[in-house]
Write a protein that holds these residues in place. Structure first.
Motif, PDB file in Angstrom:
ATOM      1  N   GLY A 112      36.157  49.581  35.019  1.00  0.00           N
ATOM      2  CA  GLY A 112      36.845  48.767  34.030  1.00  0.00           C
ATOM      3  C   GLY A 112      36.063  48.679  32.742  1.00  0.00           C
ATOM      4  O   GLY A 112      35.137  49.462  32.491  1.00  0.00           O
ATOM      5  N   THR A 113      36.420  47.728  31.909  1.00  0.00           N
ATOM      6  CA  THR A 113      35.701  47.413  30.686  1.00  0.00           C
ATOM      7  C   THR A 113      35.503  45.906  30.613  1.00  0.00           C
ATOM      8  O   THR A 113      36.242  45.139  31.244  1.00  0.00           O
ATOM      9  N   ILE A 131      34.546  38.521  32.622  1.00  0.00           N
ATOM     10  CA  ILE A 131      35.875  39.011  32.995  1.00  0.00           C
ATOM     11  C   ILE A 131      35.962  40.489  32.647  1.00  0.00           C
ATOM     12  O   ILE A 131      35.658  40.898  31.512  1.00  0.00           O
ATOM     13  N   LEU A 132      36.371  41.300  33.608  1.00  0.00           N
ATOM     14  CA  LEU A 132      36.580  42.731  33.403  1.00  0.00           C
ATOM     15  C   LEU A 132      38.063  43.051  33.362  1.00  0.00           C
ATOM     16  O   LEU A 132      38.861  42.410  34.049  1.00  0.00           O
ATOM     17  N   VAL A 161      32.013  49.878  28.890  1.00  0.00           N
ATOM     18  CA  VAL A 161      32.563  50.527  30.080  1.00  0.00           C
ATOM     19  C   VAL A 161      31.713  50.169  31.293  1.00  0.00           C
ATOM     20  O   VAL A 161      30.479  50.243  31.250  1.00  0.00           O
ATOM     21  N   ILE A 162      32.380  49.761  32.367  1.00  0.00           N
ATOM     22  CA  ILE A 162      31.716  49.366  33.613  1.00  0.00           C
ATOM     23  C   ILE A 162      32.250  50.242  34.743  1.00  0.00           C
ATOM     24  O   ILE A 162      33.461  50.440  34.871  1.00  0.00           O
ATOM     25  N   LYS A 163      31.350  50.750  35.558  1.00  0.00           N
ATOM     26  CA  LYS A 163      31.754  51.585  36.691  1.00  0.00           C
ATOM     27  C   LYS A 163      31.785  50.774  37.984  1.00  0.00           C
ATOM     28  O   LYS A 163      31.053  49.785  38.143  1.00  0.00           O
ATOM     29  N   GLN A 167      25.978  46.979  38.809  1.00  0.00           N
ATOM     30  CA  GLN A 167      25.545  45.590  38.715  1.00  0.00           C
ATOM     31  C   GLN A 167      25.872  45.063  37.327  1.00  0.00           C
ATOM     32  O   GLN A 167      25.491  45.635  36.318  1.00  0.00           O
ATOM     33  N   ILE A 168      26.584  43.930  37.289  1.00  0.00           N
ATOM     34  CA  ILE A 168      26.951  43.322  36.015  1.00  0.00           C
ATOM     35  C   ILE A 168      26.216  42.011  35.772  1.00  0.00           C
ATOM     36  O   ILE A 168      26.300  41.451  34.677  1.00  0.00           O
ATOM     37  N   GLY A 169      25.502  41.510  36.768  1.00  0.00           N
ATOM     38  CA  GLY A 169      24.786  40.257  36.587  1.00  0.00           C
ATOM     39  C   GLY A 169      24.126  39.811  37.867  1.00  0.00           C
ATOM     40  O   GLY A 169      23.963  40.585  38.821  1.00  0.00           O
TER      41      GLY A 169
END
Length: 228
Positions: A112-113, A131-132, A161-163, A167-169
């Motif tokens: 996502g993003t 929020i993605l 851009v997130i795969k 890890q986002i946090g």
């Protein structure tokens, strides 16, 4: 054409918290008004809930407790975010909670993003939140990750851009996380409207039909029940 929940049910998703912990080490947790043990415990603050949840994990030889979708709860009553003189009390939880009393990494369920992020600082709110945005089989939808650490929302930009599995946090601790026992609030949202870095995670009975349709059970995506 398949409906949204059918699309979600087919997806192979990533774990959203501490991926090294196997689903066999998860246990379902009831924090509803129907839980007599919880009512008798009369818990009032984050530390008391943390001890209650740890005892539950130890008793069940588990590492993560999960649940809470469409659960009617009393634990929000201390916060004016959910209960004030000008509105009906909000006490029905419309996300999935993943409780773990230790530091844990938080990961994207899907590609996502970054749609938005912010620190929702009121007592009982999400604290730091990401929020993605996702696009899949003709659907645009969103995943919300609440009760994070402050460093989780630093050095990020809307549109990044997130795969899947990235890890986002990290999980936040009280009082930064809204002053709750440590847990991730994970929620799926179809129509986010104009919300930015925030979206209701708890509703009242009068709006339950709307929110239960707009925010389907996240476990359809995570499939924890299929693996525990």
């Amino acid at each position: 054409m398949e409906n949204f929940t059918e699309v979600l049910s087919k997806i192979n998703t990533a774990k959203v918290i501490a991926p090294q912990i196997d689903y066999s080490d998860y246990v379902a947790l009831d924090l509803s008004i129907d839980n007599e043990e919880l009512a008798q415990s009369n818990l009032q603050n984050a530390k008391e809930y943390e001890l209650y949840i740890q005892r539950f994990l130890d008793r069940n030889k588990a590492k993560i407790a999960f649940g809470g979708y469409l659960e009617t709860r009393n634990l929000y009553q201390r916060s004016t975010v959910f209960k004030n003189l000008n509105s009906e009390e909000r006490n029905i939880h419309i996300g999935l909670d993943l409780w773990i009393n230790q530091t844990a990494s938080i990961h994207a369920a899907l590609d996502g993003t970054i749609h938005s992020f912010q620190n929702n600082t009121a007592l009982g709110d999400y604290g730091p939140t990401i929020i993605l945005a996702h696009h899949l089989e003709g659907f645009t939808f969103y995943s919300l990750y609440g009760h994070l650490s402050v460093d989780s929302i630093t050095n990020k930009n809307v549109g990044d851009v997130i795969k899947q599995g990235q890890q986002i946090g990290n999980l936040g601790l009280p009082p930064i996380n809204g002053d709750y026992a440590p847990h991730l609030h994970f929620q799926i949202i179809l129509n986010i409207e104009s919300n930015f870095g925030d979206y209701p995670g708890v509703c009242n009975a009068g709006k339950l039909d709307f929110y239960s349709n707009n925010c389907p059970n996240p476990n359809i995506l995570l499939k924890i029940d299929n693996n525990t």
